[in-house]
Design a protein around this motif. Structure first.
Motif, short mmCIF file in Angstrom:
data_model
loop_
_atom_site.label_atom_id
_atom_site.label_comp_id
_atom_site.label_asym_id
_atom_site.label_seq_id
_atom_site.Cartn_x
_atom_site.Cartn_y
_atom_site.Cartn_z
N VAL A 76 43.54 31.70 51.56
CA VAL A 76 43.97 33.10 51.70
C VAL A 76 45.00 33.20 52.83
CG1 VAL A 76 43.18 35.40 52.41
CG2 VAL A 76 41.91 34.13 50.69
N ASP A 81 50.49 36.20 50.34
CA ASP A 81 51.01 37.16 49.38
C ASP A 81 50.23 37.19 48.06
OD1 ASP A 81 52.07 34.61 49.33
OD2 ASP A 81 53.98 35.18 48.47
N ILE A 82 49.12 36.44 47.97
CA ILE A 82 48.25 36.50 46.78
C ILE A 82 47.03 37.34 47.14
CG2 ILE A 82 46.85 35.18 45.16
CD1 ILE A 82 48.59 32.77 45.70
N PRO A 83 46.73 38.37 46.36
CA PRO A 83 45.52 39.15 46.63
C PRO A 83 44.28 38.24 46.58
CG PRO A 83 46.90 40.27 45.01
CD PRO A 83 47.50 38.91 45.23
N PRO A 84 43.32 38.42 47.50
CA PRO A 84 42.17 37.51 47.61
C PRO A 84 41.36 37.33 46.33
CG PRO A 84 42.26 38.97 49.50
CD PRO A 84 43.32 39.43 48.55
N LYS A 85 41.31 38.32 45.46
CA LYS A 85 40.50 38.22 44.23
C LYS A 85 41.35 37.88 43.00
CE LYS A 85 36.66 39.58 46.20
NZ LYS A 85 35.55 38.69 46.38
N HIS A 86 42.62 37.56 43.19
CA HIS A 86 43.51 37.27 42.07
C HIS A 86 43.14 35.92 41.44
CE1 HIS A 86 47.22 36.58 39.80
NE2 HIS A 86 47.37 37.90 39.86
N LEU A 121 52.47 37.16 38.81
CA LEU A 121 52.30 37.95 40.03
C LEU A 121 53.66 38.28 40.64
CD1 LEU A 121 50.02 39.06 41.86
CD2 LEU A 121 50.16 36.95 43.16
#
Length: 194
Positions: A76, A81-86, A121
């Motif tokens: 994370v 820049d990646i949402p944690p639940k993606h 994304l």
């Protein structure tokens, strides 16, 4: 472009052998290398099947999930820049876990899925996103704890102790991964993406 380079190298080699009269050596090398390649592939099938089976057992036993739980907080931070639940993060966790166990062939499908997910994304742009570049850098450096492919090659060719490279591998891949992440962060900082 790489195909052109290979074709040019082959043509130069065969042309040189034709000019110097050593074509029989080229033919002998082709036959010997072909036989060795098939033997090595057959040996790899067994090793790869074994480790993929171990990976499957580890996944069912929850080991991959546990490794993912350990890696997720770190990833994370590496991929802010990646949402944690993606789902991309899940694919990245699987990819890195398989690479850590030396299962590059098993890691590839998850790496491809991660890249596809990161592309979505990023709005399906043809330009690589910072996360895609970071994932590529990590995969190129490929932190490995158990180099199963190299152990298989060393075993196939009769090494006295095929596993004695594990410590050197861990050290080398730690250095390469640290260097890759440092360079990635430098360029992110330089472009103002941090």
């Amino acid at each position: 472009m790489i195909n052109v380079i290979w074709i040019v190298m082959i043509l130069i080699g065969v042309g040189y052998a034709g000019l110097t009269g050593t074509m029989e050596n080229v033919n002998a090398a082709i036959m010997t290398s072909s036989k060795d390649a098939v033997s090595l592939c057959i040996a790899f099938i067994g090793i790869l099947a074994f480790w993929l089976g171990i990976m499957n057992i580890a996944e069912r036993a929850g080991l991959i999930h546990m490794i993912g739980g350990i890696l997720r907080p770190l990833l994370v931070r590496i991929f802010p820049d990646i949402p944690p639940k993606h789902p991309a993060l899940g694919y990245i966790v699987s990819n890195i876990s398989a690479n850590m166990l030396g299962l590059g062939n098993a890691a590839t499908p998850m790496g491809i899925k991660a890249m596809q997910s990161l592309k979505e994304l990023g709005g399906n742009s043809d330009e690589a996103t910072p996360s895609m570049v970071t994932l590529l850098a990590i995969n190129t450096a490929s932190i490995t704890l158990i180099p199963t492919t190299v152990i298989a090659i060393r075993s196939e060719y009769g090494a006295a102790n095929p596993t004695d490279i594990i410590l050197a591998t861990i050290l080398a891949t730690t250095v390469s991964t640290t260097a890759a992440l440092t360079i990635d962060r430098f360029f992110r900082w330089k472009r103002g993406i941090v």
